[in-house]
Design a protein around this motif. Structure first.
Motif, PDB file in Angstrom:
ATOM      1  N   GLU A   1       0.822  -1.208   0.000  1.00  0.00           N
ATOM      2  CA  GLU A   1       0.000   0.000   0.000  1.00  0.00           C
ATOM      3  C   GLU A   1       0.860   1.264   0.000  1.00  0.00           C
ATOM      4  O   GLU A   1       0.340   2.376   0.178  1.00  0.00           O
ATOM      5  CB  GLU A   1      -0.913   0.024   1.238  1.00  0.00           C
ATOM      6  N   ALA A   2       2.172   1.111  -0.200  1.00  0.00           N
ATOM      7  CA  ALA A   2       3.095   2.244  -0.071  1.00  0.00           C
ATOM      8  C   ALA A   2       2.715   3.394  -1.011  1.00  0.00           C
ATOM      9  O   ALA A   2       2.673   4.559  -0.602  1.00  0.00           O
ATOM     10  CB  ALA A   2       4.527   1.784  -0.335  1.00  0.00           C
ATOM     11  N   GLU A   3       2.445   3.092  -2.258  1.00  0.00           N
ATOM     12  CA  GLU A   3       2.152   4.165  -3.208  1.00  0.00           C
ATOM     13  C   GLU A   3       0.847   4.872  -2.869  1.00  0.00           C
ATOM     14  O   GLU A   3       0.750   6.107  -2.950  1.00  0.00           O
ATOM     15  CB  GLU A   3       2.116   3.620  -4.632  1.00  0.00           C
ATOM     16  N   ALA A   4      -0.173   4.107  -2.444  1.00  0.00           N
ATOM     17  CA  ALA A   4      -1.457   4.719  -2.077  1.00  0.00           C
ATOM     18  C   ALA A   4      -1.293   5.635  -0.874  1.00  0.00           C
ATOM     19  O   ALA A   4      -1.859   6.740  -0.824  1.00  0.00           O
ATOM     20  CB  ALA A   4      -2.481   3.628  -1.791  1.00  0.00           C
ATOM     21  N   ARG A   5      -0.515   5.191   0.092  1.00  0.00           N
ATOM     22  CA  ARG A   5      -0.300   6.040   1.277  1.00  0.00           C
ATOM     23  C   ARG A   5       0.545   7.261   0.925  1.00  0.00           C
ATOM     24  O   ARG A   5       0.355   8.337   1.495  1.00  0.00           O
ATOM     25  CB  ARG A   5       0.353   5.230   2.392  1.00  0.00           C
ATOM     26  N   ALA A   6       1.463   7.089   0.011  1.00  0.00           N
ATOM     27  CA  ALA A   6       2.277   8.226  -0.417  1.00  0.00           C
ATOM     28  C   ALA A   6       1.392   9.290  -1.075  1.00  0.00           C
ATOM     29  O   ALA A   6       1.632  10.494  -0.922  1.00  0.00           O
ATOM     30  CB  ALA A   6       3.366   7.770  -1.379  1.00  0.00           C
ATOM     31  N   GLU A   7       0.359   8.851  -1.783  1.00  0.00           N
ATOM     32  CA  GLU A   7      -0.560   9.810  -2.398  1.00  0.00           C
ATOM     33  C   GLU A   7      -1.333  10.589  -1.332  1.00  0.00           C
ATOM     34  O   GLU A   7      -1.554  11.799  -1.470  1.00  0.00           O
ATOM     35  CB  GLU A   7      -1.518   9.080  -3.343  1.00  0.00           C
ATOM     36  N   VAL A   8      -1.721   9.907  -0.249  1.00  0.00           N
ATOM     37  CA  VAL A   8      -2.381  10.590   0.874  1.00  0.00           C
ATOM     38  C   VAL A   8      -1.427  11.608   1.489  1.00  0.00           C
ATOM     39  O   VAL A   8      -1.795  12.748   1.777  1.00  0.00           O
ATOM     40  CB  VAL A   8      -2.846   9.568   1.936  1.00  0.00           C
ATOM     41  N   TRP A   9      -0.192  11.165   1.699  1.00  0.00           N
ATOM     42  CA  TRP A   9       0.856  12.054   2.252  1.00  0.00           C
ATOM     43  C   TRP A   9       1.053  13.271   1.359  1.00  0.00           C
ATOM     44  O   TRP A   9       1.058  14.410   1.841  1.00  0.00           O
ATOM     45  CB  TRP A   9       2.154  11.258   2.371  1.00  0.00           C
ATOM     46  N   ALA A  10       1.205  13.061   0.060  1.00  0.00           N
ATOM     47  CA  ALA A  10       1.473  14.160  -0.872  1.00  0.00           C
ATOM     48  C   ALA A  10       0.316  15.151  -0.895  1.00  0.00           C
ATOM     49  O   ALA A  10       0.527  16.374  -0.945  1.00  0.00           O
ATOM     50  CB  ALA A  10       1.740  13.615  -2.267  1.00  0.00           C
ATOM     51  N   SER A  11      -0.907  14.636  -0.843  1.00  0.00           N
ATOM     52  CA  SER A  11      -2.074  15.517  -0.860  1.00  0.00           C
ATOM     53  C   SER A  11      -2.060  16.456   0.339  1.00  0.00           C
ATOM     54  O   SER A  11      -2.333  17.662   0.214  1.00  0.00           O
ATOM     55  CB  SER A  11      -3.348  14.672  -0.872  1.00  0.00           C
ATOM     56  N   GLU A  12      -1.702  15.931   1.503  1.00  0.00           N
ATOM     57  CA  GLU A  12      -1.661  16.767   2.705  1.00  0.00           C
ATOM     58  C   GLU A  12      -0.511  17.776   2.642  1.00  0.00           C
ATOM     59  O   GLU A  12      -0.680  18.944   2.996  1.00  0.00           O
ATOM     60  CB  GLU A  12      -1.537  15.906   3.959  1.00  0.00           C
ATOM     61  N   ILE A  13       0.652  17.332   2.183  1.00  0.00           N
ATOM     62  CA  ILE A  13       1.800  18.232   2.057  1.00  0.00           C
ATOM     63  C   ILE A  13       1.453  19.399   1.136  1.00  0.00           C
ATOM     64  O   ILE A  13       1.701  20.570   1.452  1.00  0.00           O
ATOM     65  CB  ILE A  13       3.032  17.478   1.525  1.00  0.00           C
ATOM     66  N   VAL A  14       0.866  19.106  -0.002  1.00  0.00           N
ATOM     67  CA  VAL A  14       0.514  20.146  -0.977  1.00  0.00           C
ATOM     68  C   VAL A  14      -0.544  21.086  -0.400  1.00  0.00           C
ATOM     69  O   VAL A  14      -0.447  22.314  -0.552  1.00  0.00           O
ATOM     70  CB  VAL A  14       0.021  19.503  -2.294  1.00  0.00           C
ATOM     71  N   ASP A  15      -1.529  20.535   0.294  1.00  0.00           N
ATOM     72  CA  ASP A  15      -2.574  21.381   0.881  1.00  0.00           C
ATOM     73  C   ASP A  15      -1.992  22.334   1.924  1.00  0.00           C
ATOM     74  O   ASP A  15      -2.320  23.525   1.940  1.00  0.00           O
ATOM     75  CB  ASP A  15      -3.663  20.514   1.519  1.00  0.00           C
ATOM     76  N   VAL A  16      -1.136  21.824   2.796  1.00  0.00           N
ATOM     77  CA  VAL A  16      -0.526  22.662   3.831  1.00  0.00           C
ATOM     78  C   VAL A  16       0.357  23.731   3.198  1.00  0.00           C
ATOM     79  O   VAL A  16       0.316  24.909   3.589  1.00  0.00           O
ATOM     80  CB  VAL A  16       0.294  21.789   4.814  1.00  0.00           C
ATOM     81  N   PHE A  17       1.134  23.331   2.218  1.00  0.00           N
ATOM     82  CA  PHE A  17       2.021  24.282   1.556  1.00  0.00           C
ATOM     83  C   PHE A  17       1.216  25.400   0.889  1.00  0.00           C
ATOM     84  O   PHE A  17       1.504  26.592   1.083  1.00  0.00           O
ATOM     85  CB  PHE A  17       2.884  23.544   0.534  1.00  0.00           C
ATOM     86  N   ARG A  18       0.217  25.038   0.125  1.00  0.00           N
ATOM     87  CA  ARG A  18      -0.554  26.036  -0.625  1.00  0.00           C
ATOM     88  C   ARG A  18      -1.368  26.951   0.293  1.00  0.00           C
ATOM     89  O   ARG A  18      -1.628  28.112  -0.047  1.00  0.00           O
ATOM     90  CB  ARG A  18      -1.462  25.335  -1.628  1.00  0.00           C
ATOM     91  N   ALA A  19      -1.736  26.449   1.459  1.00  0.00           N
ATOM     92  CA  ALA A  19      -2.516  27.270   2.386  1.00  0.00           C
ATOM     93  C   ALA A  19      -1.712  28.453   2.910  1.00  0.00           C
ATOM     94  O   ALA A  19      -2.287  29.474   3.303  1.00  0.00           O
ATOM     95  CB  ALA A  19      -2.991  26.412   3.557  1.00  0.00           C
TER      96      ALA A  19
END
Length: 409
Positions: free
Chosen positions: A117-135
């Motif tokens: 499930e590494a890639e799926a979890r990485a997508e969850v991680w990336a989504s949060e990183i991008v959201d925090v950064f853009r905020a």
């Protein structure tokens, strides 16, 4: 009673002074990180390297383990905001840290934790990183990153971010030490010196290299230190060439014993000292004395040459000339930075400049290790010496009182 009151007051004053030093160091280090972000016009940096996290926030959590298993990370914004993703139920490691932090739970997508499930979890991680950064980044796309596995980097780029070399920014930030940092470095060095003294007392023929090395670890941990980065202790024929790690070899009377501490001590600062002795504290042979004299000359000549304002290349060109019989087995660099671990810069020998050198300029406040290894190609023994110094406006000042074998000279 008056005596007891004096002792108590002195203890309180010392404790308050130490607390002020820690506060000053934390403020200074975070300011250095923010300065790098502003210089590079970068709104934020994502840190995974546990040493960089320690530098920016003074928090530490299983540093060796999290270096291998990336599972805690922080984002520092150029305006001073910090978002921290901490390892499972470990928010308590931030207790006592006077920072306003948006605390979250880390998403670990390494194979150990995520399996297929590494890639799926990485997508969850990336989504949060991008959201925090853009905020907080106000439309910016430039994010600095120090260490990141390929899947994570690819997902952030796919999301439209431009990744910058955050490790370079952090190395530059860490290069100049404050007065408070020098105090903490001194505490690490005192613990290291006690370990070296213990090794000297316990050194005897018939013990193994590993038994001797354990005494340095004991004193480091006893005084609040953390880990030792290498196992560089060698005896007899294992001292040539250098870089043999300690083993079960039994020490023999009269042979050389050399070591390099590489010790991450109290407060996470590294003590990097190399010394060479004879086993049994015997009088050195003529060959041993010659090797030692050459190594001692290299270290002290180069300390005398080094000045703030000098370029790295100029120092390399002016450094002590290694005699031809010892050139092939030279140490990997003339000198290197030191702080929480080995740090920027690493100064190549002149003979290695075209393949390994890079230029820059020495500045007041840098802490450095001046290196030497002298062992003839095909020889049966060698000498390793290293001195940790701070660079002042007048030149190198030793940070350690650990003695050399000057009676051998």
């Amino acid at each position: 009673m008056a005596s007891e009151q004096f002792i108590d007051a002195a203890g309180v004053n010392e404790s308050e002074s130490h607390a002020r030093t820690l506060r000053d160091v934390r403020t200074y280090r975070l300011a250095r990180v923010l300065e790098q972000l502003k210089q590079h016009e970068c709104p934020a940096i994502l840190l995974y390297d546990p040493v960089n996290i320690r530098y920016a926030t003074d928090t530490s959590n299983m540093q060796i383990w999290t270096a291998r298993n990336p599972s805690r990370y922080i984002m520092v914004f150029s305006d001073g905001r910090i978002v921290a993703w901490e390892f499972h139920r470990c928010e308590h490691v931030w207790d006592g840290i006077e920072l306003s932090v948006d605390m979250r739970s880390a998403v670990s997508w390494i194979y150990f934790n995520a399996g297929n499930e590494a890639e799926a979890r990485a997508e969850v991680w990336a989504s949060e990183i991008v959201d925090v950064f853009r905020a907080h980044a106000r439309g910016e796309r430039r994010l600095a990153v120090d260490r990141l596995d390929p899947i994570g980097a690819a997902l952030l780029v796919k999301s439209g971010l431009t990744l910058l070399d955050g490790q370079a920014m952090m190395e530059d930030a860490r290069a100049i030490k404050s007065a408070g940092e020098l105090v903490l470095i001194g505490e690490s060095l005192r613990a290291c010196e006690m370990g070296i003294e213990r090794m000297r007392r316990e050194l005897r023929p018939g013990m193994t290299e590993q038994e001797l090395w354990a005494h340095l670890h004991f004193e480091n941990i006893r005084h609040g230190g953390e880990w030792i980065e290498t196992r560089l202790l060698a005896s007899g024929e294992r001292t040539n060439p250098w870089m043999h790690e300690c083993s079960s070899r039994v020490l023999q009377k009269g042979e050389l014993l050399a070591f390099d501490t590489d010790m991450v001590g109290p407060h996470g600062y590294c003590s990097d000292i190399s010394r060479t002795w004879t086993v049994g504290d015997t009088r050195p042979s003529d060959e041993q004395r010659k090797l030692y004299e050459l190594a001692y000359s290299q270290v002290h000549f180069n300390m005398d040459v080094l000045r703030p304002g000098m370029t790295f290349r100029e120092f390399s060109e002016k450094a002590w000339t290694i005699p031809k019989p010892y050139l092939k087995n030279r140490y990997s660099c003339v000198a290197h930075g030191i702080g929480m671990v080995d740090e920027y810069p690493a100064i190549a020998h002149e003979v290695d400049w075209d393949s390994a050198g890079y230029d820059g300029r020495f500045e007041t406040g840098m802490t450095l290790c001046v290196e030497s290894y002298i062992g003839a190609e095909g020889g049966s023994q060698g000498v390793k010496l290293e001195q940790q110094v701070v660079l002042t406006e007048h030149g190198c000042v030793p940070l350690t009182t650990c003695s050399f074998e000057t009676e051998w000279l």
